[in-house]
Write a protein that holds these residues in place. Structure first.
Motif, PDB file in Angstrom:
ATOM      1  N   ILE A  43       0.833  -1.214   0.000  1.00 27.28           N
ATOM      2  CA  ILE A  43       0.000   0.000   0.000  1.00 27.28           C
ATOM      3  C   ILE A  43       0.864   1.260   0.000  1.00 27.28           C
ATOM      4  CG2 ILE A  43      -1.922  -1.172   1.150  1.00 27.28           C
ATOM      5  CD1 ILE A  43      -1.083   0.309   3.734  1.00 27.28           C
ATOM      6  N   ALA A  44       2.062   1.175  -0.579  1.00 29.04           N
ATOM      7  CA  ALA A  44       2.985   2.323  -0.555  1.00 29.04           C
ATOM      8  C   ALA A  44       2.385   3.569  -1.183  1.00 29.04           C
ATOM      9  CB  ALA A  44       4.286   1.952  -1.283  1.00 29.04           C
ATOM     10  N   GLY A  45       1.460   3.408  -2.130  1.00 33.06           N
ATOM     11  CA  GLY A  45       0.843   4.555  -2.788  1.00 33.06           C
ATOM     12  C   GLY A  45      -0.131   5.314  -1.924  1.00 33.06           C
ATOM     13  N   GLU A  46      -0.417   4.807  -0.715  1.00 36.85           N
ATOM     14  CA  GLU A  46      -1.359   5.470   0.190  1.00 36.85           C
ATOM     15  C   GLU A  46      -0.708   5.875   1.506  1.00 36.85           C
ATOM     16  OE1 GLU A  46      -5.400   3.189  -0.310  1.00 36.85           O
ATOM     17  OE2 GLU A  46      -3.747   1.975  -1.077  1.00 36.85           O
ATOM     18  N   ILE A  47       0.621   5.898   1.523  1.00 33.44           N
ATOM     19  CA  ILE A  47       1.361   6.228   2.738  1.00 33.44           C
ATOM     20  C   ILE A  47       1.975   7.617   2.610  1.00 33.44           C
ATOM     21  CG2 ILE A  47       3.364   5.603   4.145  1.00 33.44           C
ATOM     22  CD1 ILE A  47       2.802   2.712   3.543  1.00 33.44           C
ATOM     23  N   LYS A  48       1.807   8.431   3.650  1.00 37.38           N
ATOM     24  CA  LYS A  48       2.429   9.750   3.680  1.00 37.38           C
ATOM     25  C   LYS A  48       3.941   9.583   3.875  1.00 37.38           C
ATOM     26  CE  LYS A  48      -1.554  11.693   6.200  1.00 37.38           C
ATOM     27  NZ  LYS A  48      -1.963  12.300   7.481  1.00 37.38           N
ATOM     28  N   SER A  49       4.719  10.376   3.169  1.00 36.36           N
ATOM     29  CA  SER A  49       6.192  10.330   3.295  1.00 36.36           C
ATOM     30  C   SER A  49       6.688   8.887   3.337  1.00 36.36           C
ATOM     31  CB  SER A  49       6.647  11.067   4.554  1.00 36.36           C
ATOM     32  OG  SER A  49       6.172  12.387   4.572  1.00 36.36           O
ATOM     33  N   PRO A  50       6.488   8.118   2.259  1.00 35.85           N
ATOM     34  CA  PRO A  50       6.803   6.686   2.301  1.00 35.85           C
ATOM     35  C   PRO A  50       8.246   6.376   2.669  1.00 35.85           C
ATOM     36  CG  PRO A  50       6.383   7.432   0.041  1.00 35.85           C
ATOM     37  CD  PRO A  50       5.962   8.532   0.949  1.00 35.85           C
ATOM     38  N   THR A  51       9.185   7.246   2.326  1.00 35.55           N
ATOM     39  CA  THR A  51      10.588   6.965   2.634  1.00 35.55           C
ATOM     40  C   THR A  51      10.810   6.807   4.129  1.00 35.55           C
ATOM     41  OG1 THR A  51      11.285   8.227   0.698  1.00 35.55           O
ATOM     42  CG2 THR A  51      12.945   7.783   2.384  1.00 35.55           C
ATOM     43  N   ASP A  52      10.274   7.734   4.917  1.00 39.44           N
ATOM     44  CA  ASP A  52      10.452   7.668   6.372  1.00 39.44           C
ATOM     45  C   ASP A  52       9.467   6.702   7.013  1.00 39.44           C
ATOM     46  OD1 ASP A  52      12.492   9.589   6.299  1.00 39.44           O
ATOM     47  OD2 ASP A  52      11.034  11.225   6.364  1.00 39.44           O
ATOM     48  N   THR A  53       8.215   6.762   6.594  1.00 44.45           N
ATOM     49  CA  THR A  53       7.166   5.993   7.269  1.00 44.45           C
ATOM     50  C   THR A  53       7.367   4.498   7.126  1.00 44.45           C
ATOM     51  OG1 THR A  53       5.577   7.781   6.901  1.00 44.45           O
ATOM     52  CG2 THR A  53       4.683   5.620   7.431  1.00 44.45           C
ATOM     53  N   ILE A  54       7.673   4.031   5.910  1.00 44.49           N
ATOM     54  CA  ILE A  54       7.770   2.586   5.690  1.00 44.49           C
ATOM     55  C   ILE A  54       8.940   1.992   6.463  1.00 44.49           C
ATOM     56  CG2 ILE A  54       8.245   0.813   3.959  1.00 44.49           C
ATOM     57  CD1 ILE A  54       6.619   2.434   1.961  1.00 44.49           C
ATOM     58  N   THR A  55      10.117   2.584   6.345  1.00 43.11           N
ATOM     59  CA  THR A  55      11.292   2.005   7.007  1.00 43.11           C
ATOM     60  C   THR A  55      11.158   2.043   8.528  1.00 43.11           C
ATOM     61  OG1 THR A  55      12.377   4.167   6.754  1.00 43.11           O
ATOM     62  CG2 THR A  55      12.879   2.487   5.113  1.00 43.11           C
ATOM     63  N   ARG A  56      10.702   3.168   9.069  1.00 44.00           N
ATOM     64  CA  ARG A  56      10.547   3.265  10.523  1.00 44.00           C
ATOM     65  C   ARG A  56       9.466   2.324  11.036  1.00 44.00           C
ATOM     66  NH1 ARG A  56       9.159   9.242  11.126  1.00 44.00           N
ATOM     67  NH2 ARG A  56       8.791   8.658  13.303  1.00 44.00           N
ATOM     68  N   SER A  57       8.360   2.198  10.305  1.00 43.30           N
ATOM     69  CA  SER A  57       7.278   1.308  10.732  1.00 43.30           C
ATOM     70  C   SER A  57       7.703  -0.151  10.671  1.00 43.30           C
ATOM     71  CB  SER A  57       6.038   1.524   9.846  1.00 43.30           C
ATOM     72  OG  SER A  57       5.515   2.819  10.000  1.00 43.30           O
ATOM     73  N   VAL A  58       8.479  -0.519   9.647  1.00 43.45           N
ATOM     74  CA  VAL A  58       8.951  -1.900   9.534  1.00 43.45           C
ATOM     75  C   VAL A  58       9.843  -2.257  10.721  1.00 43.45           C
ATOM     76  CG1 VAL A  58      10.545  -3.370   8.234  1.00 43.45           C
ATOM     77  CG2 VAL A  58       8.721  -2.154   7.039  1.00 43.45           C
ATOM     78  N   ILE A  59      10.779  -1.372  11.049  1.00 42.32           N
ATOM     79  CA  ILE A  59      11.711  -1.666  12.150  1.00 42.32           C
ATOM     80  C   ILE A  59      10.978  -1.727  13.482  1.00 42.32           C
ATOM     81  CG2 ILE A  59      13.687  -0.789  13.441  1.00 42.32           C
ATOM     82  CD1 ILE A  59      14.738   0.361  10.778  1.00 42.32           C
ATOM     83  N   SER A  60      10.165  -0.717  13.774  1.00 37.01           N
ATOM     84  CA  SER A  60       9.477  -0.685  15.070  1.00 37.01           C
ATOM     85  C   SER A  60       8.394  -1.751  15.158  1.00 37.01           C
ATOM     86  CB  SER A  60       8.878   0.698  15.313  1.00 37.01           C
ATOM     87  OG  SER A  60       7.965   1.049  14.282  1.00 37.01           O
ATOM     88  N   GLY A  61       7.579  -1.890  14.099  1.00 42.61           N
ATOM     89  CA  GLY A  61       6.476  -2.849  14.139  1.00 42.61           C
ATOM     90  C   GLY A  61       6.949  -4.286  14.225  1.00 42.61           C
ATOM     91  N   LEU A  62       7.914  -4.681  13.390  1.00 36.01           N
ATOM     92  CA  LEU A  62       8.378  -6.065  13.402  1.00 36.01           C
ATOM     93  C   LEU A  62       9.207  -6.377  14.648  1.00 36.01           C
ATOM     94  CD1 LEU A  62       9.221  -6.823   9.662  1.00 36.01           C
ATOM     95  CD2 LEU A  62       7.189  -7.407  10.976  1.00 36.01           C
TER      96      LEU A  62
END
Length: 469
Positions: free
Chosen positions: A222-241
């Motif tokens: 769902i990268a096309g629906e994420i705000k600031s995907p560069t920061d949000t995706i990487t930080r969410s992956v590390i913290s969430g997982l």
């Protein structure tokens, strides 16, 4: 008109937790891991911890893909751009079956737990289960058709419920170990004396744990629906997982503190058996919580599948109506399509058992994505990459995928591996059929107009506008 970027860091974490936590750790994976680990407790716990790091490594590699091509359905888009239409369609074929069979299996499991309350002492009949699951499934489809904002709110509530259930199990196990009752501590005293599994068994155990991490790549999809995907995706992956891995490890320890390895591998629902042993009078509470968490896992599956269908439709491999959006900026026809396919899998429940044949294909698609990342770095070194993963992580992901694909085939060949190859071959056959139909698709334009009026949808903008040149 296009999909809206409405998912921030907090919501991204909640969606990741909601899509990952659930069925695997509560039902299937603990018994499978122990079975393939030869009932070796230290090995099984090491596999739980190692797979958490392995899935984080894979997700961080895919994060480069999603930040370079920040579109919904990014894995499909990347395969088509890297390897062409045939390989992209094969990936679509694998994910099509994986999603609707997986959603069907989850939904039937949920309905079985809920309906069983009214049939204590005897098996629940199939008709009430299927009626309930179809009602829940179509409710989730309606929710997804209401747009990403509604789905994100629902997933936030879901993740909080799932974490509450797993935290309760984990903390209870820790308390029992701290109290130091002999029956709870004794299971860990001679754990190192157990038999060690061979390489093919370890591969099987890793695949069992990976089932608990199936939703780890949802943010990539769902990268096309994420705000600031560069920061949000990487930080969410590390913290969430990181949270998921810790909860899985503590929950597994809690199971082993209460149940013997033999009891775990003979249980159909490890969490329910655990609750029956610790709090027998309140077993229905945990069963209800587990069933509710399964409902929300189905919502994640519909969300992921609809975005893949959306991207495939924009690239001409599914009818163009699947990429059109309604007033809530949702690909409603794609949502309806995956809901119908999941309903068919539920009605003909024998189809659910085919989901195991998708495992090899899913790992193969991950391998292709990793090879594609290396290929893109070599062919287009100047392509703007907001985030670049450390190359050894890519090679580590490739090595793990090769190990999981080929080790079971080499050491324990069986007829199921032939079925998996036949399944992949059928994907290429369907690609040829799809390409042939596309050349004679002029007559479908009128039908598309009628469908467009029926569902009140509008064409979406091409995703290439979101991609750096």
């Amino acid at each position: 008109m296009q999909l809206l970027r409405v998912v921030g860091f907090i919501q991204g974490n909640m969606i990741l937790l909601s899509s990952t936590l659930g069925t695997g750790i509560l039902f299937v994976s603990p018994k499978g891991v122990l079975k393939y680990s030869s009932l070796n407790i230290p090995v099984s716990l090491s596999i739980w911890a190692g797979c958490g790091l392995l899935n984080m490594m894979n997700a961080l590699c895919l994060a480069e893909l999603a930040t370079t091509f920040p579109v919904s359905g990014a894995p499909y888009y990347f395969l088509k751009r890297s390897f062409g239409s045939s390989v992209a369609f094969l990936g679509l074929w694998i994910q099509l079956f994986g999603h609707f069979l997986g959603i069907g299996a989850l939904s039937l499991l949920m309905a079985g737990n809920l309906v069983q309350f009214f049939y204590s002492g005897c098996p629940a009949p199939e008709l009430p289960k299927k009626c309930l699951v179809l009602a829940v499934l179509w409710s989730l489809g309606i929710l997804n058709a209401r747009g990403m904002k509604r789905v994100a709110q629902f997933q936030t509530l879901s993740s909080l419920m799932k974490m509450a259930v797993l935290c309760f199990i984990s903390l209870t196990g820790i308390v029992l170990l701290v109290i130091g009752k002999k029956e709870n501590v004794s299971r860990f005293e001679n754990a190192l004396d157990a038999e060690l599994p061979d390489a093919s068994q370890i591969a099987g155990a890793i695949l069992q744990v990976n089932y608990s991490y199936l939703g780890a790549s949802l943010l990539i999809t769902i990268a096309g629906e994420i705000k600031s995907p560069t920061d949000t995706i990487t930080r969410s992956v590390i913290s969430g997982l990181s949270i998921v891995t810790l909860l899985y490890l503590l929950t597994s320890i809690s199971y082993l503190a209460v149940l013997t390895p033999q009891e775990i591998i003979s249980s159909d629902s490890v969490a329910v058996t655990w609750m029956d042993r610790v709090f027998p009078s309140a077993q229905w509470v945990l069963s209800w919580g587990i069933s509710t968490s399964l409902v929300t896992s189905g919502s994640s599956g519909i969300l992921s599948a609809s975005r893949i269908f959306y991207c495939a439709s924009q690239n001409g491999q599914l009818p163009v109506i699947c990429s059109m959006l309604n007033d809530h900026h949702s690909p409603v026809v794609a949502v309806i399509l995956i809901t119908i396919l999941s309903s068919i899998a539920i009605i003909a429940s024998d189809l659910i058992y085919l989901v195991k044949y998708v495992a090899l294909g899913s790992t193969s698609v991950n391998l292709l994505n990793m090879i594609g990342l290396l290929k893109l770095r070599y062919q287009k070194p100047d392509l703007p990459r907001p985030y670049k993963v450390w190359p050894p992580l890519i090679f580590g992901s490739i090595a793990s995928s090769v190990f999981l694909i080929f080790m079971p085939v080499i050491q324990s060949p069986n007829i199921e591996h032939v079925y998996q190859v036949v399944f992949l071959f059928c994907g290429f056959l369907c690609y040829w059929l799809q390409a042939h139909l596309n050349r004679h698709a002029v007559g479908f334009d009128t039908i598309t107009c009628y469908w467009q009026l029926l569902f009140n949808v509008s064409p979406s903008e091409g995703q290439d506008k979101l991609i750096p040149s």
